[in-house]
Design a protein around this motif. Sequence first.
Motif, PDB file in Angstrom:
ATOM      1  N   GLU A   1      -2.921  27.325  10.992  1.00 20.87           N
ATOM      2  CA  GLU A   1      -2.772  27.825   9.610  1.00 20.87           C
ATOM      3  C   GLU A   1      -2.797  29.353   9.629  1.00 20.87           C
ATOM      4  O   GLU A   1      -3.620  29.984  10.308  1.00 20.87           O
ATOM      5  CB  GLU A   1      -3.912  27.301   8.742  1.00 20.87           C
ATOM      6  CG  GLU A   1      -3.787  27.693   7.274  1.00 20.87           C
ATOM      7  CD  GLU A   1      -4.939  27.160   6.425  1.00 20.87           C
ATOM      8  OE1 GLU A   1      -5.014  27.527   5.245  1.00 20.87           O
ATOM      9  OE2 GLU A   1      -5.757  26.390   6.976  1.00 20.87           O
ATOM     10  N   GLN A   2      -1.894  30.009   8.868  1.00 14.03           N
ATOM     11  CA  GLN A   2      -1.874  31.465   8.721  1.00 14.03           C
ATOM     12  C   GLN A   2      -1.250  31.897   7.412  1.00 14.03           C
ATOM     13  O   GLN A   2      -1.016  33.084   7.186  1.00 14.03           O
ATOM     14  CB  GLN A   2      -1.119  32.117   9.887  1.00 14.03           C
ATOM     15  CG  GLN A   2       0.353  31.751   9.952  1.00 14.03           C
ATOM     16  CD  GLN A   2       1.111  32.596  10.942  1.00 14.03           C
ATOM     17  OE1 GLN A   2       0.899  33.808  10.994  1.00 14.03           O
ATOM     18  NE2 GLN A   2       1.984  31.961  11.722  1.00 14.03           N
TER      19      GLN A   2
ATOM     20  N   THR B   1      -6.044  30.122  11.834  1.00 20.26           N
ATOM     21  CA  THR B   1      -6.791  29.037  12.481  1.00 20.26           C
ATOM     22  C   THR B   1      -6.044  28.671  13.761  1.00 20.26           C
ATOM     23  O   THR B   1      -4.887  28.221  13.721  1.00 20.26           O
ATOM     24  CB  THR B   1      -6.907  27.814  11.562  1.00 20.26           C
ATOM     25  OG1 THR B   1      -7.577  28.192  10.356  1.00 20.26           O
ATOM     26  CG2 THR B   1      -7.707  26.706  12.242  1.00 20.26           C
TER      27      THR B   1
END
Length: 745
Positions: free
Chosen positions: A161-162, A195
């Motif tokens: 995730e970003q 993440t």
Amino acid sequence: RQHEGPRRVKRAWVIPPISVSENHKRIPHLLVQIKSDKQQPGGVIYSIKGPGVDEEPLGIFSIDKFTGKVFLNAMLDREENDRFRLKAFALDLGGVTLEDPTDLEIIVVDQNDNRPLFRQDVFTGRVVEGAEPGTCVMTADATDADDPDTDNAVLRYSILEQGAAGMFGINATTGEICTARPGLDRETVGVYNLTVQAADMSGDGLTTTATAVIYLEDINDNPPEFTKEEFSMEVEEQAAGVDVGKVFVHDKDLAGSLNWLAKFTILEGDPEGAFTIRTDPYTNDGVLSVAKVGTGQLGDHGGGGPMARLTRGPSRQPLDHEVRDRFELTVSVQNERPLEPTAPASPRALATVRVRVRDVNEAPVFRENPRRVSVLEGVPPGTPVTTYTASDPDTRQLQTLTYALLYDPADWLQLDPHAGTVRTKRELLHPSAFLQGGWYIALVLARDDAEPPVPATGTLSIEILEVNDHAPLLQPLAGVVCGRPGRGGSLLLGATDDDRPPHGAPFHFQLSPQHPQLARNWSITRFNVTHAVLAVLVELPEGPYSLPLLLRDSGTPPRERQQLLNLSICHCGRDGTCEDGVLAAATAGAGITLGALMIILGSSILLLGDDMRDNILNYDEQGGGEEDQDAYDINQLRHPELFPPRAKPPVRRDAPLSSATPLAPRKLPSSPSDIEDFINEGLEAADSDPSVPPYDTALIYDYEGSGSVASPLSSIVSSLTDEDQDYDYLSEWGPRFRRLADLYG
């Protein structure tokens, strides 16, 4: 018999490595059975030794001593021990070794029972905004405790995730995170939280995650901008060095950084440099101030933040409402640092600042401060000195000024309160304790009639000019000379003048022009600027003489005075001195006491000392009191009946016991001109006399000798006093004897 070869080891006693999986749960678990054929079954005792048996960790392995079966008694963890090396033994029932010890190796087989572990929970990195794709930020790496030679420890990395933009990517094998797209803008997104996942079994096994925080570093890609186009302020006139107001700006770059710091410049509307502008380091706003009076202005016309340097400009006058009541300034703002080349081009930000100058009641101004004037000494009261007035800068207000003397220490002046005219109140004379180097200082107060009134002070410096209003006075007025030309036939004359230079010395001495016949018997020659020598030209008979002399000073115009010099011509000895010098002096001044005679002699010493300072000696000895009877040789003052000629004088209590008898009395000087030699001889005799008292002892003088023409000195042995003495004549002897005349006259 043929030579024997190597002894053959039986297969049952050679044990190959045994593999067992870690985490095996069926316990006890048979691993292997070892055998020895040296004895019949039941006749062999088996045992094992090593780590896991009788060494740490204990109790993992065991053996049936009769059958040789080896058992696993506990679960194994390959990450703790990946293999065990044991020794096996075979003995008979009597304890005799049947076989050589053999190796028993147990290998623990790995299972994927460990997840990958990142080296830290949160990884932090920085990258400048606007960085190009492929710019690496950091590496988020992990480890796996499983066997690195198996897939159990082969890791693969990914970003879970970003955010929606997908600005960063990660190397699946190394875990290095780099930029993936252009367009990083700190002013849009300043921090990215990623993440990151690591998985073993080449990405198909156990997984773990960590957080990667990426901060964007600021660059100067945004110029400052004013919050509005116009600002209004006001300030009182005469203010200096005070803040007027602020102009507000906004900059999108990182607050507090050099990319954010603004620099202001006054471009137009202030040619005199009345204002300066600086940057508030906390808010980044521009602070407009009134420049200090008489100083230069800041570089580029008052602009600049903390980095601006002060440069000297022309001195300026304070704000004056009557001269200019409003300013319209054009102010620009830019960053201390230049913009990055990648920043979009934009024009310089400008704003208009309107400043209104408020009118206040200003103090009167003395245009000439201090005012210097000159006045002749002795001018009569009421003489005008000057007109000292001030002006009111409040030209738009109808106000009246009044004046008063604030400081007039000698009360010499009077001041017209409306016109400012200064006049003398009394005569201004030299000398005075209120004069400083010939100047008299007064302070004039000017005040307007506003409510409340505002005062101002002006300094009036009055030079008291010396006037030649005193003629020189002859000193001394009497003397004794030998009536024969040459040695002893001269007298040193002096003069004093109450005027200050240049109205005093040099003095001019001459015989009275009204009596030209005097030049046949007398002559006067200059000795120095204050003295002259009177000399006898022909032999004159003994007796008193009165010579009229004319004395003139060097003032402008010169002052002169004719005075009489009373002389006594004495009988001359062979060496040109008066044989009866003291008596002749007494005859010249009939009725003069011995005390007055000593005054005359002292004045002669002073006259000699005016220009012969190197030959005059000072005597400060006060003596030792009433009991001091032997300070110097004073036999000439003693009564002859008190001490016979051959009698031994009394011993001084403050002199050495070996004191010698005082020397014989010395001959008194025959004329005042010999006094210097007389004093020097006495000093030399006193310095070489071992019987003299200490320097600070008092000297006691006694009987003056028989046949003295003077009265006895009071308070010395005699019971007489000087109450019947007349000292009024001292007031006629000039300024040198004025103090004595005040005491005794």
